[in-house]
Enzyme design. Structure first.
Site, PDB file in Angstrom:
ATOM      1  NE  ARG A 124      14.952  10.219   7.718  1.00 53.77           N
ATOM      2  CZ  ARG A 124      14.001   9.559   8.357  1.00 53.77           C
ATOM      3  NH1 ARG A 124      13.394  10.113   9.392  1.00 53.77           N
ATOM      4  NH2 ARG A 124      13.670   8.342   7.977  1.00 53.77           N
ATOM      5  CG  ASP A 164      13.127   4.911   7.220  1.00 54.70           C
ATOM      6  OD1 ASP A 164      13.758   5.160   6.167  1.00 54.70           O
ATOM      7  OD2 ASP A 164      12.128   5.563   7.579  1.00 54.70           O
ATOM      8  N   GLY A 165      16.284   5.433   7.625  1.00 53.79           N
ATOM      9  CA  GLY A 165      17.067   6.551   8.157  1.00 53.79           C
ATOM     10  C   GLY A 165      18.509   6.625   7.665  1.00 53.79           C
ATOM     11  CG  LEU A 189      18.950 -15.352  11.582  1.00 56.11           C
ATOM     12  CD1 LEU A 189      18.007 -15.078  12.750  1.00 56.11           C
ATOM     13  CD2 LEU A 189      19.864 -14.138  11.366  1.00 56.11           C
ATOM     14  CG  HIS A 242      21.689   4.073   0.858  1.00 58.66           C
ATOM     15  ND1 HIS A 242      20.612   3.972   1.701  1.00 58.66           N
ATOM     16  CD2 HIS A 242      21.339   5.013  -0.074  1.00 58.66           C
ATOM     17  CE1 HIS A 242      19.648   4.792   1.301  1.00 58.66           C
ATOM     18  NE2 HIS A 242      20.073   5.443   0.233  1.00 58.66           N
ATOM     19  NE  ARG A 287      14.125   6.188  -1.376  1.00 58.76           N
ATOM     20  CZ  ARG A 287      14.617   5.985  -0.168  1.00 58.76           C
ATOM     21  NH1 ARG A 287      15.922   5.917   0.005  1.00 58.76           N
ATOM     22  NH2 ARG A 287      13.824   5.840   0.854  1.00 58.76           N
ATOM     23  NE  ARG A 299       9.645   3.627   8.743  1.00 63.55           N
ATOM     24  CZ  ARG A 299       9.073   3.785   7.559  1.00 63.55           C
ATOM     25  NH1 ARG A 299       7.935   3.190   7.307  1.00 63.55           N
ATOM     26  NH2 ARG A 299       9.632   4.536   6.623  1.00 63.55           N
ATOM     27  CD1 TRP A 329      10.822  -0.278  -8.122  1.00 63.62           C
ATOM     28  CD2 TRP A 329      12.854  -0.105  -9.043  1.00 63.62           C
ATOM     29  NE1 TRP A 329      11.380  -1.538  -8.167  1.00 63.62           N
ATOM     30  CE2 TRP A 329      12.615  -1.454  -8.735  1.00 63.62           C
ATOM     31  CE3 TRP A 329      14.072   0.254  -9.633  1.00 63.62           C
ATOM     32  CZ2 TRP A 329      13.551  -2.468  -8.990  1.00 63.62           C
ATOM     33  CZ3 TRP A 329      15.005  -0.751  -9.893  1.00 63.62           C
ATOM     34  CH2 TRP A 329      14.732  -2.084  -9.573  1.00 63.62           C
ATOM     35  CB  SER A 341       6.805   2.275   4.048  1.00 63.99           C
ATOM     36  OG  SER A 341       6.901   3.499   4.732  1.00 63.99           O
ATOM     37  CD  GLU A 392       2.312  -6.502  20.844  1.00 63.30           C
ATOM     38  OE1 GLU A 392       2.287  -5.265  21.038  1.00 63.30           O
ATOM     39  OE2 GLU A 392       1.332  -7.242  21.034  1.00 63.30           O
ATOM     40  NE  ARG A 426       6.181   6.918   5.830  1.00 63.56           N
ATOM     41  CZ  ARG A 426       6.647   8.079   6.303  1.00 63.56           C
ATOM     42  NH1 ARG A 426       5.959   8.750   7.190  1.00 63.56           N
ATOM     43  NH2 ARG A 426       7.806   8.564   5.873  1.00 63.56           N
TER      44      ARG A 426
HETATM   45  C1  IPE Z   1      10.605   1.913   3.587  1.00 65.87           C
HETATM   46  O1  IPE Z   1      11.371   3.053   3.801  1.00 65.87           O
HETATM   47  C2  IPE Z   1      11.291   0.997   2.603  1.00 65.87           C
HETATM   48  C3  IPE Z   1      12.522   0.390   3.065  1.00 65.87           C
HETATM   49  C4  IPE Z   1      13.033   0.498   4.248  1.00 65.87           C
HETATM   50  C5  IPE Z   1      13.188  -0.432   2.096  1.00 65.87           C
HETATM   51  P1  IPE Z   1      11.166   4.389   2.972  1.00 65.87           P
HETATM   52  O2  IPE Z   1      12.101   5.363   3.529  1.00 65.87           O
HETATM   53  O3  IPE Z   1      11.254   4.120   1.518  1.00 65.87           O
HETATM   54  O4  IPE Z   1       9.646   4.744   3.320  1.00 65.87           O
HETATM   55  P2  IPE Z   1       8.892   6.130   3.257  1.00 65.87           P
HETATM   56  O5  IPE Z   1       9.125   6.697   1.893  1.00 65.87           O
HETATM   57  O6  IPE Z   1       9.486   6.997   4.313  1.00 65.87           O
HETATM   58  O7  IPE Z   1       7.469   5.779   3.560  1.00 65.87           O
HETATM   59  C1  IPE Z   2      16.534   3.283   4.378  1.00 69.02           C
HETATM   60  O1  IPE Z   2      17.007   4.567   4.488  1.00 69.02           O
HETATM   61  C2  IPE Z   2      17.028   2.551   3.134  1.00 69.02           C
HETATM   62  C3  IPE Z   2      16.027   2.420   2.072  1.00 69.02           C
HETATM   63  C4  IPE Z   2      14.786   2.804   2.130  1.00 69.02           C
HETATM   64  C5  IPE Z   2      16.451   1.794   0.858  1.00 69.02           C
HETATM   65  P1  IPE Z   2      16.398   5.784   3.666  1.00 69.02           P
HETATM   66  O2  IPE Z   2      17.105   5.874   2.366  1.00 69.02           O
HETATM   67  O3  IPE Z   2      14.934   5.694   3.571  1.00 69.02           O
HETATM   68  O4  IPE Z   2      16.820   7.014   4.570  1.00 69.02           O
HETATM   69  P2  IPE Z   2      15.925   8.250   4.981  1.00 69.02           P
HETATM   70  O5  IPE Z   2      14.654   7.700   5.549  1.00 69.02           O
HETATM   71  O6  IPE Z   2      15.698   9.050   3.749  1.00 69.02           O
HETATM   72  O7  IPE Z   2      16.729   8.956   6.011  1.00 69.02           O
HETATM   73 MG    MG Z   3      13.357   6.413   4.605  1.00 70.51          MG
END
Ligand code: IPE
Ligand code: IPE
Ligand code: MG
Length: 239
Positions: A16, A12-13, A123, A29, A63, A180, A61, A188, A199, A186
Site C-alpha cells: 500500500r 505490514d503495508g 540484540l 518490499h 500471492r 503491527r 505463498w 494473521s 500488549e 489482526r
Molecule cells: C502478515 O501480513 C504477514 C507478514 C507480515 C509477513 P499480511 O499482509 O500477509 O496479512 P493479511 O493478509 O493482511 O492478513
Molecule cells: C508486508 O507488506 C510484507 C509482507 C507481508 C511480506 P504487504 O505486502 O502485506 O503490504 P500490504 O499490506 O499489501 O500493503
Molecule cells: Mg499486508
C-alpha cells in the site's frame, strides 16, 4: 521508562505504501527490507534484547508468483548480507518457520548465518520466514508424538513449558509487546501461543515509514499499559 525485553513486529503495508507513491508493490518490499536494519539498530539503542519480525507467512505463498519470487529474493539477499551486519552489530540472528519449503541454497544461508552469529551477545533478531503459528503448533505436536512413541516423552510430564520447548521459539522469551504497522488489527497467524500476555500496539504508519520515533511511540504506549497477568496488584485489592 521500562523497555520491553522482547518486541514482535508484523511488518505490514509495503504494498500500500508503494501504491500510494505510484510505484509497484515490489518497490515497497525493497524499501521495507532496507528498513529492517534501521529498526534493528533503533531497537538495540533503546535497550530491546529480542526483536522478532514477521517477514513471510505460510499464507503469503498465495500471492502472485512474481511477488513471492521477489520477496524470496529480497529475503535471501538480506540474510546473506546479514552475516556482515550481525558481526558488526554483535547481533544474534535466528530464523523461525518451516524452512524446509525454501530452496536448499536459502536453507544453507540460514544455517550459516545462525551458526556464525551464535556467539554474538547483542540484540537477538529473529526473522519469521514461511512462518504460521498453526503450522508451528502442528509441527510441535507431531514432534511430541514421535518422541512419545520413542519413549522420550511421558504424557504426564507435558505442561506449558514442555509444549513451548517444542516450538520454533523455544530459545526466546515470550514477547512483551506486539506491534503491527499499517492499520490492520489482526494477528494473521503470528505467534498465537507466545503472544498470550503481550500488549498489542497498532499504528497506521506503513512499515517502510516506520522509524525510531515510531518505535519509541510504541514503547511509550506500552509503558502506559496496566499489565496484570490475571492477578491484582496489592493496592488494587479490597483488603
Ligand atoms: C502478515 O501480513 C504477514 C507478514 C507480515 C509477513 P499480511 O499482509 O500477509 O496479512 P493479511 O493478509 O493482511 O492478513
Ligand atoms: C508486508 O507488506 C510484507 C509482507 C507481508 C511480506 P504487504 O505486502 O502485506 O503490504 P500490504 O499490506 O499489501 O500493503
Ligand atoms: Mg499486508
Amino acid at each position: 521508562m521500562s523497555t520491553p525485553k522482547h518486541i514482535a513486529i508484523i511488518l505490514d503495508g509495503n504494498g500500500r505504501w508503494a501504491k500510494s507513491k505510484g510505484m509497484p508493490r515490489n518497490y515497497g518490499h525493497t524499501v521495507g527490507a532496507k528498513n529492517v536494519e534501521n529498526i534493528c539498530k533503533a531497537a538495540d539503542e533503546l535497550g530491546v534484547k529480542y526483536l522478532t519480525l514477521y517477514a513471510f507467512s505460510t499464507e503469503n505463498w498465495n500471492r502472485p508468483e512474481s511477488e513471492v519470487k521477489a520477496l524470496m529474493k529480497l529475503l535471501e539477499s538480506y540474510l546473506k548480507n546479514c552475516i556482515k551486519t550481525a558481526d558488526k552489530n554483535n547481533m544474534r540472528v535466528r530464523v523461525i518457520g518451516e524452512i524446509g519449503r525454501l530452496s536448499v541454497d536459502f536453507q544453507n544461508k540460514i544455517k550459516k548465518l545462525e551458526e556464525a552469529s551464535a556467539v554474538n551477545t547483542g540484540l537477538n533478531l529473529t526473522i519469521a520466514i514461511n512462518y504460521g503459528s498453526r503450522d508451528e503448533m502442528v509441527r510441535a505436536v507431531k514432534k511430541m508424538m514421535t518422541d512419545h512413541d520413542n519413549g522420550k516423552l511421558d504424557i504426564d510430564k507435558v505442561d506449558n513449558d514442555v509444549f513451548s520447548s517444542y516450538l520454533d521459539t523455544k530459545e526466546l522469551p515470550d514477547p512483551d509487546l506486539m506491534i503491527r504497522t499499517s492499520g490492520e488489527q489482526r494477528l494473521s497467524n503470528y505467534l498465537l501461543w507466545q503472544l498470550a500476555y503481550a500488549e498489542f500496539y497498532f499504528t497506521d504508519v506503513p512499515w517502510p515509514a516506520f522509524d525510531k520515533d515510531e518505535l519509541k511511540k510504541a514503547i511509550d504506549a506500552y509503558n502506559k499499559r496496566d499489565r496484570r497477568f490475571g492477578a491484582l496488584k496489592e493496592e488494587e485489592q479490597d483488603v
